[in-house]
Scaffold this active site. Structure first.
Site: not given
Length: 430
Positions: A239-240, A243-245, A263, A288, A307, A360
């Protein structure tokens, strides 16, 4: 603009959010577009008033005996920002664009706390229907945790170790007041400014443009660290999003091995391409959902990170309007989404590989209950203690206060000075 006009603008935006159910960022952007005379400083103050009013909506409404936008904005200026009644009266009287003068009832509420025994939910600024769930998770600390979620969040950065180090970034950002984060070894923090204070625009910094650091809350950094991506691994960020992680995994992998970013929502993936390039990531493939498949990855991944889509109760400091829009139905929908994601993502984990599940959220239904459901539905997986992993990776760093019997971790603003974030780890049998 003077403070009176800024208060009037904040009331206007809060009214838009309340009556038209618009996201606060959209309402603020549209207000700015329609009022070009307002400078960036004015927009900052108006935004701060609006966000702080929403953060403290329940407690301010209880104090004022009125939850209308006007009452919230005036109370934020006078009480939350500690300007005091005299400064508020002056702001209202010295500007022809200001709201009308205080009524006797407003003056009384702002000068004397006559709240009749506010409920714990009001004290904590948590929606009433969610309060039993907060108490179930936090017990006697529930009010403290709610209050912490109603404060302003810092700006947290993750140093990109592919291009820089923390000392170098701290030196370059010394003018911002940046300091090392207390928990993450790659984190840098700029504490929030009070009242009308303006935070630095770190994305305009040369170091950001060069890819030396990324915006990422410390809790998110720690979740990526605990997941355990290593050089040479095959890693799927399922679940990118933006792209932070994935960027954190690439740095941990030292550009060795293969990282796949996926994602289900291709629009959420859109920012990742530019971010990967700026960060100097060379071992990532973006899959994609509209044009590619993950079939070739089934049973091949050393690490799959989820995530999961969630209610976002852990990031209320940054998105305070979302807590008042959240509903029972939305929570139930997220729980179903999470189970679907878990069921789909687990197939890519190789025997002996690891699955990391994160949200989160601070709610048990989205966290511990989902971990229990997953273990029951997939007996070929066993729980791995994230708490033990923390102690091994971060010796001497205080562990989170909230640890489940399995070792799952819950980070919170009150206990770890981070966003609310849950992490559970699982391993597939050999």
């Amino acid at each position: 603009m003077k403070d009176g006009g800024r208060l009037a603008a904040a009331i206007e935006v809060l009214t838009e959010v309340e009556t038209r159910h618009r996201p606060v960022q959209v309402a603020l952007k549209d207000w700015g577009a329609a009022h070009r005379f307002a400078g960036s400083g004015d927009r900052t103050v108006i935004g701060n008033l609006v966000f702080d009013a929403l953060r403290n909506k329940a407690s301010l409404a209880a104090r004022m005996k009125d939850g209308a936008p006007r009452a919230l904005a005036l109370a934020t200026y006078c009480l939350t920002w500690a300007k005091g009644i005299d400064a508020l009266v002056e702001a209202l009287s010295q500007d022809r664009h200001a709201p009308e003068a205080l009524s006797e009832a407003e003056s009384a509420a702002l000068t004397t706390n006559t709240t009749d025994s506010p409920t714990p939910a009001e004290q904590a600024d948590v929606p009433n229907w969610l309060w039993p769930r907060f108490e179930a998770v936090f017990g006697d600390a529930a009010v403290q945790e709610g209050r912490a979620l109603a404060t302003r969040a810092p700006v947290d950065l993750r140093v990109n170790t592919l291009k820089s180090d923390r000392d170098k970034v701290l030196k370059r950002l010394s003018h911002t007041g940046a300091a090392a984060t207390p928990l993450s070894p790659a984190g840098v923090r700029i504490d929030p400014k009070p009242g009308a204070g303006r935070m630095p625009h770190v994305q305009a910094e040369e170091g950001y443009r060069k890819g030396w650091f990324e915006l990422q809350d410390e809790a998110s950094q720690l979740a990526a660290l605990i997941a355990g991506a290593r050089p040479g691994n095959q890693v799927l960020d399922y679940c990118a999003g933006g792209g932070g992680k994935a960027l954190a995994f690439a740095a941990a992998m030292e550009n060795k091995g293969q990282l796949y970013a996926f994602d289900a929502d291709r629009l959420r993936l859109a920012p990742i391409h530019e971010r990967l390039q700026r960060a100097g990531v060379r071992n990532a493939q973006v899959r994609d959902p509209a044009t590619s498949s993950l079939d070739d990855l089934i049973g091949q991944m050393d690490l799959v990170f989820i995530d999961a889509p969630c209610t976002g109760t852990g990031v209320w400091r940054r998105r305070p309007d979302s807590k008042w829009r959240l509903t029972e139905r939305a929570l139930a929908d997220r729980v179903e989404d999470q189970r679907t994601v878990l069921a789909n993502a687990q197939q890519y984990v190789r025997p002996g590989g690891r699955l990391a599940y994160a949200t989160c959220s601070v709610l048990a239904e989205e966290n511990q209950a989902q971990a229990e459901w997953f273990l029951g539905a997939h007996p070929d997986f066993r729980s791995v203690s994230a708490h033990d992993v923390w102690k091994g990776l971060l010796p001497g760093v205080p562990a989170p206060s909230y640890v489940s019997g399995r070792g799952d971790l819950l980070l919170t603003p009150a206990s770890t000075s981070t966003d609310g974030f849950f992490v559970a780890l699982f391993e597939r049998a050999e």
